[in-house]
Motif scaffolding. Sequence first.
Motif, PDB file in Angstrom:
ATOM      1  N   UNK A   1      51.979  11.999  73.095  1.00  0.00           N
ATOM      2  CA  UNK A   1      50.928  12.897  73.559  1.00  0.00           C
ATOM      3  C   UNK A   1      51.515  14.266  73.904  1.00  0.00           C
ATOM      4  N   UNK A   2      50.743  15.317  73.595  1.00  0.00           N
ATOM      5  CA  UNK A   2      51.221  16.678  73.797  1.00  0.00           C
ATOM      6  C   UNK A   2      50.368  17.371  74.862  1.00  0.00           C
ATOM      7  N   UNK A   3      50.876  18.478  75.394  1.00  0.00           N
ATOM      8  CA  UNK A   3      50.131  19.254  76.376  1.00  0.00           C
ATOM      9  C   UNK A   3      49.650  20.554  75.732  1.00  0.00           C
ATOM     10  N   UNK A  19      37.605  18.759  73.881  1.00  0.00           N
ATOM     11  CA  UNK A  19      37.111  17.378  73.767  1.00  0.00           C
ATOM     12  C   UNK A  19      37.842  16.633  72.651  1.00  0.00           C
ATOM     13  N   UNK A  20      38.009  17.282  71.508  1.00  0.00           N
ATOM     14  CA  UNK A  20      38.697  16.647  70.382  1.00  0.00           C
ATOM     15  C   UNK A  20      40.153  16.301  70.739  1.00  0.00           C
ATOM     16  N   UNK A  21      40.855  17.248  71.350  1.00  0.00           N
ATOM     17  CA  UNK A  21      42.259  17.008  71.702  1.00  0.00           C
ATOM     18  C   UNK A  21      42.374  15.890  72.743  1.00  0.00           C
ATOM     19  N   UNK A 220      30.579  23.802  66.265  1.00  0.00           N
ATOM     20  CA  UNK A 220      31.942  24.124  66.707  1.00  0.00           C
ATOM     21  C   UNK A 220      33.000  23.073  66.352  1.00  0.00           C
ATOM     22  N   UNK A 221      32.565  21.822  66.197  1.00  0.00           N
ATOM     23  CA  UNK A 221      33.549  20.776  65.859  1.00  0.00           C
ATOM     24  C   UNK A 221      34.298  21.121  64.554  1.00  0.00           C
ATOM     25  N   UNK A 222      33.613  21.805  63.642  1.00  0.00           N
ATOM     26  CA  UNK A 222      34.251  22.212  62.381  1.00  0.00           C
ATOM     27  C   UNK A 222      35.449  23.123  62.620  1.00  0.00           C
ATOM     28  N   UNK A 223      35.357  23.982  63.620  1.00  0.00           N
ATOM     29  CA  UNK A 223      36.485  24.857  63.962  1.00  0.00           C
ATOM     30  C   UNK A 223      37.519  24.075  64.777  1.00  0.00           C
ATOM     31  N   UNK A 224      37.034  23.194  65.640  1.00  0.00           N
ATOM     32  CA  UNK A 224      37.934  22.414  66.504  1.00  0.00           C
ATOM     33  C   UNK A 224      38.940  21.598  65.683  1.00  0.00           C
TER      34      UNK A 224
END
Length: 258
Positions: A1-3, A19-21, A220-224
């Motif tokens: 896992x990354x920060x 949210x995605x991350x 926005x999910x498309x950019x996320x």
Amino acid sequence: SRTYVVTGAASGIGKSTSELLTEQGHRVIGTDLRDAEIVADLSTASGREQLVEEVTRVSGGGVDAVLAVAGLATPNAATVAVNFYGTVATLEGLRPLLLRSPSPRAVAVSSMAALFPPDETLLNALLDGSETEAMARAAELEAGDAQRSSLIYGTAKRALSRWIRRQAPTAEWADASIPLNAVAPGVVYTPMTAYIMSDAAARSQVAAMVPMPLNGFFEPRGVATLLAWLTSEDNAHLCGQIIYIDGGSDAVLRGDTV
Ligand code: NAD
């Protein structure tokens, strides 16, 4: 896992990306004007310093990626303060924390609006002048008619895209093994564009200015998903790219300029 540090995390593209991350199991340090782990105002010098201090404290001195998403689209000088100086301060200020990561990444959010003809005086001041000069020019444009003030957003984004291209291959970024890139979205459904979506006349006016033949305006999910990839370990070789995720605006408006 990354920060990951995400600015503009309370709304729109920044919120969707956070949210995605988080779903992917990463630690996200969100910052915004409100509703975020770190509350800091990127329009002011003290807010920018506060952001760096608090991220340093909360992260324990190291982060794996910085996503500079926060922005405004109002036709006034504050848009220059946040979209250009706030973004640059985020990237430069948090860069030392990236040096502790085995695979550091950085990305900013520009816009397809960077393709519109800029105000050359503001553009030159942003890239090669002082902040005082640039903010004075932005105030002049803000005080002008709607056509002049409408140049502020695209000009600030063009300056940001150029800044990314200038900085990415240098000692600070490429030589430190930090891929630095930007995404340039077309029209995305967020609170920033809600006024367009709720008004048919504004919607067709924007559609005429922003050709998006591939699938049109989008979520926005498309950019996320693109931001998440750009800041993942998988992206080790993109350097100074401005990635137009715009349903074809760039391909239409700039056609043969490759
Ligand atoms: P949004 O308004 O939903 O989110 C932007 C966030 O930035 C907000 O939470 C806001 O509080 C924060 N912010 C604004 N001023 C700030 C300040 N002074 N300090 C700290 N945070 C501040 O908008 P969005 O559409 O998610 O926009 C995100 C980014 O994407 C922006 O840089 C925007 O210019 C860019 N963009 C958006 C679109 C679009 O169509 N929505 C298109 C191209 C580029």
